[in-house]
Design a protein around this motif. Structure first.
Motif, mmCIF file in Angstrom:
data_model
loop_
_atom_site.group_PDB
_atom_site.id
_atom_site.type_symbol
_atom_site.label_atom_id
_atom_site.label_comp_id
_atom_site.label_asym_id
_atom_site.label_seq_id
_atom_site.Cartn_x
_atom_site.Cartn_y
_atom_site.Cartn_z
ATOM 1 N N ALA A 76 2.246 -1.883 4.200
ATOM 2 C CA ALA A 76 1.642 -0.385 4.208
ATOM 3 C C ALA A 76 1.402 0.103 3.088
ATOM 4 O O ALA A 76 0.306 0.466 2.593
ATOM 5 N N SER A 77 2.563 -0.114 1.987
ATOM 6 C CA SER A 77 2.510 0.004 -0.051
ATOM 7 C C SER A 77 0.991 0.120 -0.829
ATOM 8 O O SER A 77 -0.164 -0.139 -0.502
ATOM 9 N N ILE A 78 1.385 -1.305 -0.016
ATOM 10 C CA ILE A 78 -0.384 -2.703 -1.179
ATOM 11 C C ILE A 78 -1.624 -1.834 -0.816
ATOM 12 O O ILE A 78 -2.473 -1.273 -0.991
ATOM 13 N N VAL A 79 -1.843 -1.662 1.107
ATOM 14 C CA VAL A 79 -2.998 -0.946 1.698
ATOM 15 C C VAL A 79 -3.540 0.871 1.359
ATOM 16 O O VAL A 79 -4.653 0.918 0.495
ATOM 17 N N TRP A 80 -2.371 1.179 1.349
ATOM 18 C CA TRP A 80 -2.053 3.072 0.745
ATOM 19 C C TRP A 80 -2.702 3.022 -0.618
ATOM 20 O O TRP A 80 -3.823 4.092 -0.870
ATOM 21 N N PHE A 81 -2.101 1.863 -1.527
ATOM 22 C CA PHE A 81 -2.650 2.648 -2.804
ATOM 23 C C PHE A 81 -3.782 2.184 -3.563
ATOM 24 O O PHE A 81 -4.736 2.444 -3.863
ATOM 25 N N SER A 82 -4.607 0.947 -2.392
ATOM 26 C CA SER A 82 -5.530 0.635 -3.001
ATOM 27 C C SER A 82 -7.214 1.682 -2.441
ATOM 28 O O SER A 82 -7.771 1.658 -3.005
ATOM 29 N N LEU A 131 -9.515 -4.024 -5.196
ATOM 30 C CA LEU A 131 -9.160 -5.626 -5.107
ATOM 31 C C LEU A 131 -8.196 -5.920 -4.412
ATOM 32 O O LEU A 131 -8.364 -7.149 -3.448
ATOM 33 N N PRO A 132 -6.815 -5.082 -4.213
ATOM 34 C CA PRO A 132 -5.785 -5.655 -2.829
ATOM 35 C C PRO A 132 -6.026 -6.093 -1.957
ATOM 36 O O PRO A 132 -5.328 -6.386 -0.986
ATOM 37 N N VAL A 137 -3.556 -8.863 0.454
ATOM 38 C CA VAL A 137 -3.039 -8.555 2.118
ATOM 39 C C VAL A 137 -3.336 -9.236 3.092
ATOM 40 O O VAL A 137 -3.093 -9.558 4.007
ATOM 41 N N PRO A 138 -4.605 -9.751 3.269
ATOM 42 C CA PRO A 138 -4.475 -11.120 4.285
ATOM 43 C C PRO A 138 -3.656 -12.092 4.246
ATOM 44 O O PRO A 138 -3.168 -12.872 4.846
ATOM 45 N N LEU A 139 -3.551 -12.701 2.581
ATOM 46 C CA LEU A 139 -2.065 -13.848 2.372
ATOM 47 C C LEU A 139 -1.226 -13.221 2.909
ATOM 48 O O LEU A 139 -0.740 -13.471 3.196
ATOM 49 N N VAL A 141 1.654 -15.145 5.462
ATOM 50 C CA VAL A 141 2.748 -15.965 5.282
ATOM 51 C C VAL A 141 3.750 -14.816 4.374
ATOM 52 O O VAL A 141 5.441 -15.428 4.967
ATOM 53 N N LEU A 142 3.815 -13.833 4.235
ATOM 54 C CA LEU A 142 5.215 -12.739 3.854
ATOM 55 C C LEU A 142 6.025 -13.041 5.489
ATOM 56 O O LEU A 142 5.963 -12.774 6.173
#
Length: 437
Positions: A87-93, A179-180, A185-187, A191-192
């Motif tokens: 969620a954090s990655i999507v938000w800041f991107s 770019l994230p 995000v897909p990776l 994996v996470l």
């Protein structure tokens, strides 16, 4: 005793560390891109930017991080570290993309504030996951590797600014921040894993053991204990002995470290421009600062694994004091580059050690919350750093005062770490019993 990890289990753990590292790279890029583009933004006549306004806008993303770190650090223990990271990655991107098309300085500042909320969720979650999945005797080192992603992101921001801004303007730098969404995000979604500690604390014992077996991790007895399973109870424990005094020391040290880190990263290129350096060389000083941070983080963290975090943190803040004093003396260019690199060691490098050291001092069920509270309070320093730099620049005093303004907090940092008495070394944070499946 937990079994030794197999090679396959270690590789899976390294994937987790790699994802956390990459997230922190983008986190660092998105924060430092403002300092890298600040000279161009100040020169952008349509926005009528002043040094004071630039300092205020510089603090917006960090104010957002303050809110995001406090919220995300606590919410992580409620919804899980995997979902919080995604969620954090999507938000800041998304909001970095919005910054790229902002019509004026005010809207740009608002988008930086909102992006900061997402950025605030990355580091506490990344540190908690790294510490959990890394080998116990190498936690400081692997944490340093993950946190060095911040400085690598800063270097990328500086190098890309040198290559792109003069020809394409500052907006392209913020577009790169999206770019994230397509690269990471897909990776991470695939994996996470979810945290073993989180699953156990939520009573999902079977699932916790399944993930633990996959990664060769123990399941702490305290995490599965019903008396410590409730997150609210765990958070309250932070404000009682033995944790409350420790949390206060770490929070103050974090505040000082963040003031140094974000103040210098925001204003160093413009300070060097004021000192007479062209834009390219001025941005190269930011690269030197980030390189010093990377080397310092790895070296200081390796030392922390051997001699203890407290001693290394005292030395790290002392390095910051000495380097800033040297920078204020207007030494020859080669010596100035060295002093700037040492400032990176004493600022960001010290912060990396602090994050890793703090993560090892709290029990599993309160670790993410402790890091969230510590980093959230520390973000007050991150907000102050750009403001302090803006005030000094607006005062039109000598360049040396831009360094004096950060030297005093560094000296306070040295004193602060003397109040860490090492009491947690007898606590469950270090001596957690484990149970086998």
């Amino acid at each position: 005793m937990a079994s030794v990890q197999s090679e396959a289990q270690r590789r899976r753990g390294l994937w987790v560390v790699a994802i956390c590292f990459t997230a922190v790279v983008f986190d660092g890029y998105d924060l430092i891109v403002y300092g890298a583009t600040l000279p161009s933004i100040l020169a952008y006549e349509e926005w009528h930017m002043t040094p004071v306004l630039a300092g205020v806008i510089g603090s917006y993303a960090l104010a957002g991080m303050l809110v995001g770190t406090l919220l995300c650090g606590l919410v992580t223990d409620l919804i899980g570290r995997r979902r919080m990271m995604l969620a954090s990655i999507v938000w800041f991107s998304l909001f970095m993309g919005a910054c790229a098309v902002a019509p004026n300085a005010q809207v740009f500042g608002l988008f930086r504030l909102l992006a900061g909320i997402g950025l605030g969720g990355v580091l506490p979650t990344a540190v908690a996951l790294t510490v959990e999945f890394a080998p116990k005797d190498r936690r400081n080192f692997f944490n340093a590797m993950t946190c060095s992603g911040y400085s690598i992101g800063a270097i990328l921001a500086s190098l890309l600014a040198i290559a792109l801004v003069q020809d394409y303007g500052f907006r392209v730098m913020y577009a790169i921040g999206t770019l994230p969404l397509v690269l990471l995000v897909p990776l991470a979604w695939k994996v996470l894993p979810e945290s073993v500690e989180y699953l156990a604390a939520k009573g999902k014992t079977a699932e916790a053991h399944k993930v633990a077996e996959r990664f060769g991790l123990p399941v702490s007895e305290s995490a599965t204990d019903p008396d410590t399973r409730t997150t609210a109870k765990g958070v309250l424990r932070l404000f009682r002995p033995p944790y409350v005094a420790l949390l206060m020391v770490f929070a103050v040290a974090c505040l000082i470290g963040q003031l140094l880190t974000y103040g210098l990263n925001t204003w160093l290129p413009q300070i060097m421009r004021t000192a007479g350096y062209p834009l390219g060389p001025a941005l190269q000083f930011l690269v030197a600062l980030s390189l010093g941070a990377i080397v310092g983080a790895l070296v200081l963290s390796a030392l922390a694994d051997r001699v203890g975090g407290r001693i290394v943190l005292i030395g790290g803040f002392a390095i910051a004091v000495v380097s800033l004093l040297l920078m204020s003396m207007n030494p020859p260019t080669a010596a100035l580059y060295l002093a700037v690199a040492l400032a990176g060691v004493g600022a960001n490098g010290t912060m990396v050690v602090l994050n890793g050291y703090a993560a090892t001092q709290f029990a599993a069920d309160v670790r993410a919350s402790a890091l969230g509270v510590m980093m959230g309070i520390g973000k007050l320093g991150a907000v102050l750093g750009p403001l302090v730099g803006g005030w000094v620049m607006a005062a039109n005093v000598g360049v040396e005062w831009s360094f004096y303004a950060f030297l005093l907090p560094a000296a306070v940092g040295v004193v602060t770490m003397f109040f860490d008495r090492g009491a947690p070394r007898t606590s469950e944070a270090v001596r957690e019993p484990v149970v086998e499946k």
